[in-house]
Scaffold this motif. Sequence first.
Motif, PDB file in Angstrom:
ATOM      1  N   UNK A 144       0.842  -1.209   0.000  1.00  0.00           N
ATOM      2  CA  UNK A 144       0.000   0.000   0.000  1.00  0.00           C
ATOM      3  C   UNK A 144       0.880   1.264   0.000  1.00  0.00           C
ATOM      4  N   UNK A 151       3.920   1.492  -1.075  1.00  0.00           N
ATOM      5  CA  UNK A 151       4.580   1.547  -2.392  1.00  0.00           C
ATOM      6  C   UNK A 151       3.671   2.202  -3.420  1.00  0.00           C
ATOM      7  N   UNK A 152       2.417   1.734  -3.449  1.00  0.00           N
ATOM      8  CA  UNK A 152       1.520   2.263  -4.480  1.00  0.00           C
ATOM      9  C   UNK A 152       1.075   3.688  -4.177  1.00  0.00           C
ATOM     10  N   UNK A 153       0.950   3.998  -2.899  1.00  0.00           N
ATOM     11  CA  UNK A 153       0.534   5.375  -2.574  1.00  0.00           C
ATOM     12  C   UNK A 153       1.613   6.403  -2.903  1.00  0.00           C
TER      13      UNK A 153
END
Lengths: 503, 503
Positions: free
Chosen positions: B18, B20-22
């Motif tokens: 999460x 990483x993607x944020x």
Amino acid sequence: MDAAEFRRRGKEMVDFVADYQENIEHRRVYPDVEPGYLRSMIPSEAPLEPESYEDVLRDVDRVIMPGVTHWLSPHFYAYYANSTSFPSILADLLSSGIGTIGFTWAANPACSELETVMLDWLGKMLQLPEDFLSETQGQGGGVIEGTASEATLMALLSARLKTVKCVQESDPQRSEADIISKLIAYTSEEAHSSVEKASIIGGVVIRMVPTDEHFSVRAETLEKMVAEDKATGFIPFFFCATLGTTPCCAFDKIDELGPICNAENIWMHIDAAYAGCAFICPEFRPLLNGVERLQLQLRLPASKTDREAHEAIDESRSNFLRQIGFDCSAMWVKKSADLTRAFQMDPEYLKHENQGSGLVKDYMHWGIPMARRFRSLKLWFVFRMYGLSGLQAFIRKHVELAKTFEILVRDDNNFEICAEVVMGLVCFRLKGSDELNKALLKQITRTGKIYLVPCRLRGRFVLRFVVCGRTTELRHIQEAWKHITELSSKLLQNLFDHEGKEN
Amino acid sequence: MDAAEFRRRGKEMVDFVADYQENIEHRRVYPDVEPGYLRSMIPSEAPLEPESYEDVLRDVDRVIMPGVTHWLSPHFYAYYANSTSFPSILADLLSSGIGTIGFTWAANPACSELETVMLDWLGKMLQLPEDFLSETQGQGGGVIEGTASEATLMALLSARLKTVKCVQESDPQRSEADIISKLIAYTSEEAHSSVEKASIIGGVVIRMVPTDEHFSVRAETLEKMVAEDKATGFIPFFFCATLGTTPCCAFDKIDELGPICNAENIWMHIDAAYAGCAFICPEFRPLLNGVERLQLQLRLPASKTDREAHEAIDESRSNFLRQIGFDCSAMWVKKSADLTRAFQMDPEYLKHENQGSGLVKDYMHWGIPMARRFRSLKLWFVFRMYGLSGLQAFIRKHVELAKTFEILVRDDNNFEICAEVVMGLVCFRLKGSDELNKALLKQITRTGKIYLVPCRLRGRFVLRFVVCGRTTELRHIQEAWKHITELSSKLLQNLFDHEGKEN
């Protein structure tokens, strides 16, 4: 679903998976569902508007779980199960989270480079000859294929192309189609069906080599077949040896077969999809002996001159290691160019500036699919979290449990052992007819307490008991045997009663 | 690692993903590493003893992340990126947790049956003709292949086998090799390189069909080539149409090509790996028109009699939907037996009692690899968590953003648009030489702020800008354009200065 909800749901799913695996042995290993059970349980079309996550997860329990064959159950003794492990699941989650598609080096340098180094690590664990490693800057190296079937197919197709080129070098007038029609592949009559499938895809004839009393292919048998075929104008080009056959875990004698393949210019591929992982234990490594003796000369088949042309390739591959879980099949070649040259395509959109440097690997040229997940993360996590010693311990435990099961079978006069127990597989049957054994297996499957599949050995119907599970312990083996003997006693009693009546 | 530790580490990994993607948009999208960067950062062999999880995770940050091309970044405009989504990651985690290998129905009934129903759901979303659905109890149905390359290969190989059998029915003396040597496949000169790769694997000749001014294959061109080839004794057997080509997202005219394939007994495979997902939107569905007009008769090629023999198959497939993430490529056929008969193997260890019932699907016969993950879970989670309306909204947003980018390009006199913008791809270039455009792309790649790849259109070097990201917003498109124009202004200024000096 935003990142905040993913954090919450993801953690719930982690618990769901942990709960599932912790309690899996209380589930019926083989499901009690009829064909077509699922369709009526869910709508016939996708919803127009989003549903709630709770509903979806509830349906996993309601719809999916009752129809699952539980591969990770300690009661699962079928096929050659790939177990998985928690570090592998974590690595897979990371791979999904990064969401990369690594066809070229540029598409994800870390994905390409970790794969190269992990295949070297694994090659060293297996004590493969240096020719198979990338770090030696030679021509060899390893690759992760999706499945063992794909590895065999890649090998056969590459050998086909190489042989066609070889023959055309000495006889440029000969058409590819004509050469292919004369090619002959060989594999054991005990080999996995994917080898025959590869030959059909490749459009070449395959001959099944008879095995000796240990279900192994021997040099003289192959030699004789090759000589016959050459005498009638055919071109032997490919031999797939098996280390650990699917029916009974037999081992072809690669130490005597390798020299023949070298002498006859036959590409030898070693399929060790099951047994390969055991070669990380020094006590099992001798079964791979001979891999280092394979020569590096290929003479032109069906050629009048006898000059050297290309280098031969040998390969060994495996769904390595059982802790890594599915879709990670390692393959090594001595000369990678024979794989990559076979099917190299270079459209503009896949070019990148480091392509010609010789320093990078574009793995899309090493397999059938071009795109690939970041699978080497699984190898990395598992190797590090278990260590070589931990992985060896798993192999040894499985073999030990299989030997225990073998003793239980041998101690029962109603049963017989049908093949030597070398690793985690025990082939056994009730003394008596195939029908009796089929009836026993049917009972086992219907009861759903343990799950086995059968095989045929010398035409006889035989039960296979494979110890592969991460959580399989002595008590499970004992319970399984108790269950089998209870079912068989009833069967035998019925048979006895029935025969009594008939007399 | 036991279940308790997995619960802890798994939750940390969920947060890691999460996080990483944020924060992904703050990372350099294309990594700044040199070939071979990774090997020196990690040991040269696997550890003997287990390492700590902390060390492994620390190395993900230290070793892996600096070398990752961030496919999920909103600055990623290369290839045709498959985005992924949180529901898909959750489904994948569940699939890893169940750890099944679903080659036959018995190996996991839920896995086989959910796949059948999900392909029906998707087929209905695409408004495929009923012949392609399983629920109609006809002969058609869908399957998940690992990649689009495998789907094309399966189609070509099945068509090859079917044609060989057809020809041999009227001419039993003719050898398979002879027939295969006369087979000709066709595809657009703009088709993906995997089509050519499939023909090499299949050992058949392929001819590239020239396209019209819109980069589309037209009926008359194919018709002419087929007539030429038949006149010289060849057997046209396979045509791979493309809906949404890789270089510029062009669309072959399948409504006019289908009837030709029907008339000429040519198996038509539709590759819609990129554009297919858009057909769930009514406004794009007309691009698939013609799929329902494909006939169901196959006459014997090169036969003197004209009797009906088999049913023709047409297919459409796609890396469907971008929210589902990689390794989930849907394919449908009108007559599944043509796929499954081609390579069916039935060793004892894969038999099960429901096999011949006609009620179950053993998907191992539908593809190259036999083993498969539980991938239909991803489809199920994504369809339900987004709903059809949510998935349509994604497609529309991407197309809208691409149109916005197109306007930005058109408004700048230094640039030109090189192909019609139909979906999420914009092909553009600086007015000027290929060298100038190559220099611009090199600058873009070196800077690493956004990532694009090039293509060739009518011989010219062109930049491709693909809007595919789940998190790509208007501001990213505007930033990307600003960045491109800044770099190009510098380049043009340098060129001007240089030319000024020369004059």
